[in-house]
Write a protein that holds these residues in place. Structure first.
Motif, short mmCIF file in Angstrom:
data_model
loop_
_atom_site.label_atom_id
_atom_site.label_comp_id
_atom_site.label_asym_id
_atom_site.label_seq_id
_atom_site.Cartn_x
_atom_site.Cartn_y
_atom_site.Cartn_z
N GLN A 24 1.03 -1.32 0.10
CA GLN A 24 -0.08 0.04 -0.24
C GLN A 24 0.83 1.03 -0.22
OE1 GLN A 24 -2.82 0.34 2.96
NE2 GLN A 24 -3.31 2.78 3.02
N GLY A 25 0.55 1.90 -1.10
CA GLY A 25 1.22 3.35 -0.54
C GLY A 25 2.13 3.51 -2.52
N SER A 26 2.16 2.31 -2.74
CA SER A 26 3.01 2.02 -4.04
C SER A 26 2.73 3.06 -4.80
CB SER A 26 3.80 0.43 -4.56
OG SER A 26 4.42 -0.21 -3.26
N GLN A 27 3.52 3.80 -6.80
CA GLN A 27 3.05 4.48 -6.95
C GLN A 27 3.48 3.78 -8.56
OE1 GLN A 27 4.60 7.77 -5.92
NE2 GLN A 27 2.16 8.83 -6.12
N VAL A 28 2.85 3.36 -9.53
CA VAL A 28 3.62 3.29 -10.70
C VAL A 28 2.89 4.38 -11.53
CG1 VAL A 28 1.03 2.42 -11.58
CG2 VAL A 28 2.73 1.42 -12.25
N TYR A 29 3.69 4.47 -12.39
CA TYR A 29 4.24 5.18 -13.88
C TYR A 29 4.14 4.92 -14.94
CZ TYR A 29 5.45 8.05 -9.63
OH TYR A 29 5.41 8.89 -8.14
N PHE A 30 3.32 5.39 -15.78
CA PHE A 30 2.55 4.96 -17.47
C PHE A 30 2.83 6.45 -18.29
CE2 PHE A 30 0.94 1.71 -14.60
CZ PHE A 30 1.33 0.65 -15.65
N TRP A 31 3.59 6.37 -19.16
CA TRP A 31 3.42 7.70 -20.26
C TRP A 31 2.03 7.67 -21.03
CZ3 TRP A 31 4.83 11.99 -20.21
CH2 TRP A 31 5.11 12.74 -22.14
N THR A 32 1.59 8.29 -21.49
CA THR A 32 0.38 8.15 -21.89
C THR A 32 0.73 9.78 -23.51
OG1 THR A 32 -1.67 8.21 -19.53
CG2 THR A 32 -2.36 9.38 -22.17
N GLU A 33 0.60 8.09 -24.37
CA GLU A 33 1.39 9.18 -26.08
C GLU A 33 0.41 10.20 -25.92
OE1 GLU A 33 3.34 7.71 -30.01
OE2 GLU A 33 3.30 6.18 -29.01
N ALA A 34 -1.21 10.23 -25.93
CA ALA A 34 -1.45 11.57 -26.58
C ALA A 34 -1.63 12.63 -25.43
CB ALA A 34 -3.21 10.09 -26.57
N SER A 35 -2.05 12.24 -24.78
CA SER A 35 -1.64 13.74 -24.10
C SER A 35 -0.53 14.06 -23.48
CB SER A 35 -2.91 13.36 -22.22
OG SER A 35 -1.72 11.87 -21.96
N GLN A 36 1.08 13.45 -23.75
CA GLN A 36 2.05 13.71 -23.02
C GLN A 36 2.13 13.89 -21.32
OE1 GLN A 36 5.04 13.72 -26.22
NE2 GLN A 36 3.71 12.03 -26.22
N THR A 37 1.81 12.98 -21.03
CA THR A 37 1.33 12.87 -19.81
C THR A 37 1.76 11.97 -18.63
OG1 THR A 37 -0.72 13.07 -19.50
CG2 THR A 37 -0.29 15.38 -19.05
N TRP A 38 2.13 11.57 -17.70
CA TRP A 38 2.04 10.27 -16.94
C TRP A 38 1.27 10.17 -16.22
CZ3 TRP A 38 6.52 7.30 -17.56
CH2 TRP A 38 7.65 8.09 -17.86
N ASN A 39 0.57 8.87 -16.64
CA ASN A 39 -0.67 8.33 -16.04
C ASN A 39 -0.22 7.99 -14.79
OD1 ASN A 39 -2.71 6.39 -14.85
ND2 ASN A 39 -3.57 6.73 -16.95
N PHE A 63 7.76 1.07 -17.58
CA PHE A 63 7.05 1.86 -17.14
C PHE A 63 7.71 2.36 -15.35
CE2 PHE A 63 5.13 -2.47 -16.18
CZ PHE A 63 6.05 -2.85 -14.96
N PHE A 64 7.85 2.50 -14.70
CA PHE A 64 8.16 3.38 -13.57
C PHE A 64 7.40 2.81 -12.65
CE2 PHE A 64 9.78 6.56 -16.29
CZ PHE A 64 11.66 6.83 -16.17
N MET A 65 8.11 2.29 -11.67
CA MET A 65 7.44 1.96 -9.89
C MET A 65 8.25 2.42 -8.53
SD MET A 65 4.91 -0.69 -9.43
CE MET A 65 4.96 -1.69 -7.81
N LYS A 66 7.48 2.45 -7.90
CA LYS A 66 7.78 3.39 -6.89
C LYS A 66 7.11 2.70 -5.37
CE LYS A 66 8.77 7.71 -3.92
NZ LYS A 66 8.15 8.70 -3.85
N ALA A 67 8.10 2.12 -5.16
CA ALA A 67 7.81 0.95 -3.81
C ALA A 67 7.56 2.15 -2.53
CB ALA A 67 9.08 -0.03 -3.33
N SER A 68 6.84 1.40 -1.89
CA SER A 68 6.92 2.97 -0.56
C SER A 68 7.60 2.60 0.97
CB SER A 68 5.34 2.73 -0.38
OG SER A 68 4.45 2.14 0.18
N ASN A 69 7.81 0.68 0.68
CA ASN A 69 8.92 0.53 1.73
C ASN A 69 10.10 0.24 1.45
OD1 ASN A 69 8.13 -1.59 0.35
ND2 ASN A 69 7.96 -2.88 1.85
#
Length: 85
Positions: A24-39, A63-69
């Motif tokens: 819980q609290g971990s984050q994942v980052y996916f690139w959205t090509e259409a809007s040129q932003t990170w989801n 993709f990027f993953m940030k573990a909370s612990n």
């Protein structure tokens, strides 16, 4: 950390071992090509939001993953999500 789909097939992020093992609290980052932003999605007490859980990770997509612990983690799928002829 930076992760990528090493398999020659697509998979649902929410069904991957890395998504299941994330705390819980971990984050994942996916690139959205259409809007040129990170989801960006955060795993809550009930799991990942549907946008992340149902996200199709295409073959070779990173993709990027940030573990909370932890400062590091390992991603090991118990079984490859495809069969080889």
């Amino acid at each position: 950390g930076t992760l990528a789909n090493p398999y020659p097939v697509d998979f649902l992020f929410g069904e991957s071992q890395v998504a299941k093992d994330a705390v819980q609290g971990s984050q994942v980052y996916f690139w959205t090509e259409a809007s040129q932003t990170w989801n960006i999605g955060t795993k809550g007490i009930k799991g990942w939001q549907s946008a992340q859980s149902n996200r199709v990770v295409t073959a070779g997509e990173g993709f990027f993953m940030k573990a909370s612990n932890a400062t590091s983690f390992a991603w090991t799928e118990p079984v490859a999500p495809y069969t080889w002829p």
